[in-house]
Design an enzyme around this catalytic site. Structure first.
Site, mmCIF file in Angstrom:
data_model
loop_
_atom_site.group_PDB
_atom_site.id
_atom_site.type_symbol
_atom_site.label_atom_id
_atom_site.label_comp_id
_atom_site.label_asym_id
_atom_site.label_seq_id
_atom_site.Cartn_x
_atom_site.Cartn_y
_atom_site.Cartn_z
ATOM 1 N N GLU A 36 0.838 -1.199 0.000
ATOM 2 C CA GLU A 36 0.000 0.000 0.000
ATOM 3 C C GLU A 36 0.873 1.249 0.000
ATOM 4 O O GLU A 36 1.880 1.313 0.719
ATOM 5 C CB GLU A 36 -0.909 0.039 1.233
ATOM 6 C CG GLU A 36 -2.239 -0.651 1.014
ATOM 7 C CD GLU A 36 -2.285 -1.980 1.716
ATOM 8 O OE1 GLU A 36 -1.211 -2.627 1.832
ATOM 9 O OE2 GLU A 36 -3.391 -2.370 2.138
ATOM 10 N N LYS A 58 -6.406 -5.016 -23.514
ATOM 11 C CA LYS A 58 -7.116 -5.057 -24.801
ATOM 12 C C LYS A 58 -6.077 -4.885 -25.911
ATOM 13 O O LYS A 58 -5.207 -5.741 -26.053
ATOM 14 C CB LYS A 58 -8.233 -4.024 -24.794
ATOM 15 C CG LYS A 58 -9.286 -4.379 -23.748
ATOM 16 C CD LYS A 58 -10.413 -3.394 -23.632
ATOM 17 C CE LYS A 58 -11.398 -3.890 -22.585
ATOM 18 N NZ LYS A 58 -12.150 -2.847 -21.934
HETATM 19 N N1 DSN Z 1 -16.116 -5.444 -21.240
HETATM 20 C C1 DSN Z 1 -15.452 -4.394 -21.975
HETATM 21 C C2 DSN Z 1 -15.706 -4.491 -23.415
HETATM 22 O O1 DSN Z 1 -15.971 -5.593 -23.878
HETATM 23 O O2 DSN Z 1 -15.634 -3.504 -24.108
HETATM 24 C C3 DSN Z 1 -15.816 -3.081 -21.445
HETATM 25 O O3 DSN Z 1 -15.694 -3.081 -20.061
#
Ligand code: DSN
Length: 422
Positions: free
Chosen positions: A62, A235
């Site tokens: 922390e 992503k």
């Molecule tokens: N679940 C994500 C998406 O598929 O865009 C967004 O949080």
């Protein structure tokens, strides 16, 4: 007698817990044998998996590098600082906090830092491309703030900047959010900055989906225009499942305090280590090439589908995802998602702007190219994928034809091995 716990602690997973290990093997095989078009998914690299599975999972830390509430943080301080410095180098940010556990946590921490309950927040309507945390009524964001929602234009299906400006000048939000979950076009950050300046609002860009494209210069960078920029790392950025926040120096203290102790306790140091890995990769020419190909591949897929009669929301795509309007196919989003899953292709149903259909059925399908591009697909494979989707839609009631499409999906994937080292 042996020391307590010594034996089971050394056992490999397959021996200690065959049931769970079997599920992990099944999921590996599912990923290997599935053509992955979910726009928000990707395949983390071996190095990212290794860092995520490292002994840093054991450490409490922390606080921030050099200012922790626990001893023994010398090494993890260096790990976190590496992640921060690399993030600054990739995006040109003044200040970075790499501790948010997810994109949603990053957004909620940013709102907590910048707004007081009851303040006015402006975000895009979820059904037009926005995210839950941008003010959905049942989300914390929608329940805590006075939310104004903007939309895409009914004809162009791209952001209606005139409406954004008009709403901003009338409602005077304290914060405007731009950056989306299912928007297939380039965002004009400068236009948002001009509107925010005109109405005296702060500006937040959520680049969860497009962070990798931005890192590679394939999409304009919002950092110079925004007070705060939030992101995921799993992503297009191809890192571990997590989030981060970048901001101008003047917001640094508020952001850091909102993350901890405001919303989180101990940071996940193993995941932060994996963020450092992906942010190192993000500076490489190979990564930039991957991101360029993600965009080229998405276009190849979208054009194939459009040539086969499927309407593309906004008429096309500039990024890693396309939104298909299925209404001409006779299938709704849920039916199409299930149909494609039966032939080994995964994508997710998605509402289409201004549609009247139910949210959990939806009239659209979101498709994305990050995962398959990471796997090695180029334009020919994307066109082939588009043709397989069109054939599946046409053969929806023909079990023999669908079985043949499933075989072709497996043949295609066989040419692009995934995680052979596992
Ligand atoms: N679940 C994500 C998406 O598929 O865009 C967004 O949080």
């Amino acid at each position: 007698m042996s020391p307590v716990g010594r034996e089971w602690r050394r056992e490999p997973l397959y021996h200690l817990d065959p049931e769970l290990n079997g599920l992990l093997r099944s999921e590996l095989i599912r990923q290997q044998e599935t053509l992955e078009l979910i726009a928000s998914e990707n395949f983390a690299s071996r190095a990212v998996l290794e860092a995520t599975g490292s002994v840093l999972t054991n450490k409490y830390a922390e606080g921030l590098p050099g200012a922790r509430y626990y001893g023994g943080c010398d090494i993890v301080d260096q790990v976190e600082q590496l992640a921060i410095d690399r993030c600054k180098a990739v995006f040109g940010a003044e200040h970075v906090n790499v501790q948010p556990h997810s994109g949603s946590s990053a957004n909620l921490a940013a709102l907590f830092a910048l707004l007081d309950p009851g303040d006015t927040l402006m975000g895009m309507e979820l059904t037009h491309g926005g995210h839950l945390t941008h003010g959905l009524d049942i989300n914390y964001s929608g329940r805590t703030y006075d939310v104004v929602r903007y939309h895409v234009h009914r004809v162009t299906e791209t952001i209606d900047y005139d409406e954004v400006r008009e709403l901003a000048l009338t409602r005077r939000p304290k914060l405007i959010i731009c950056g989306y979950s299912s928007y297939p076009r380039i965002v004009d950050w400068a236009a948002f900055r001009a509107i925010a300046d005109e109405c005296g609002a702060l500006l937040l860009a959520d680049i969860a989906h497009i962070a990798g494209l931005i890192a590679a210069g394939v999409h304009p960078n919002p950092v110079p225009y925004c007070d705060v920029v939030t992101s995921t790392t799993h992503k297009t950025l191809t890192g571990p499942r997590a989030g981060l926040i970048m901001c101008r120096q003047e917001h640094a203290r508020a952001i850091d305090r909102a993350v901890f102790p405001g919303m989180q306790g101990g940071p996940l140091m193993h995941v932060i280590a994996a963020k450092a890995v992906c942010l190192k990769i993000a500076q490489s020419e190979e990564f930039h090439r991957l991101q360029r190909q993600i965009v080229v591949n998405c276009l190849a897929l979208a054009e194939t589908l459009a040539a086969g009669g499927v309407r593309l929301v906004s008429g096309g795509t500039d990024v890693h995802l396309a939104l298909l309007d299925l209404r001409s196919t006779g299938l709704n989003g849920l039916q199409c998602q299930d149909l494609l899953e039966s032939v080994g292709i995964t994508a997710n149903r998605n509402v289409v702007p201004f549609e009247a259909g139910k949210f959990n059925v939806a009239s659209g399908l979101r498709v994305g190219s990050p995962a398959v591009t990471t796997r090695g697909f180029m334009e020919p494979e994307m066109r082939h994928t588009g043709e397989l989707i069109l054939r599946a839609i046409a053969a929806r009631d023909d079990a023999v034809a669908l079985a043949e499409i499933r075989r072709e999906v497996l043949d295609l994937l066989d040419r692009f091995p995934l995680y052979e080292f596992l």
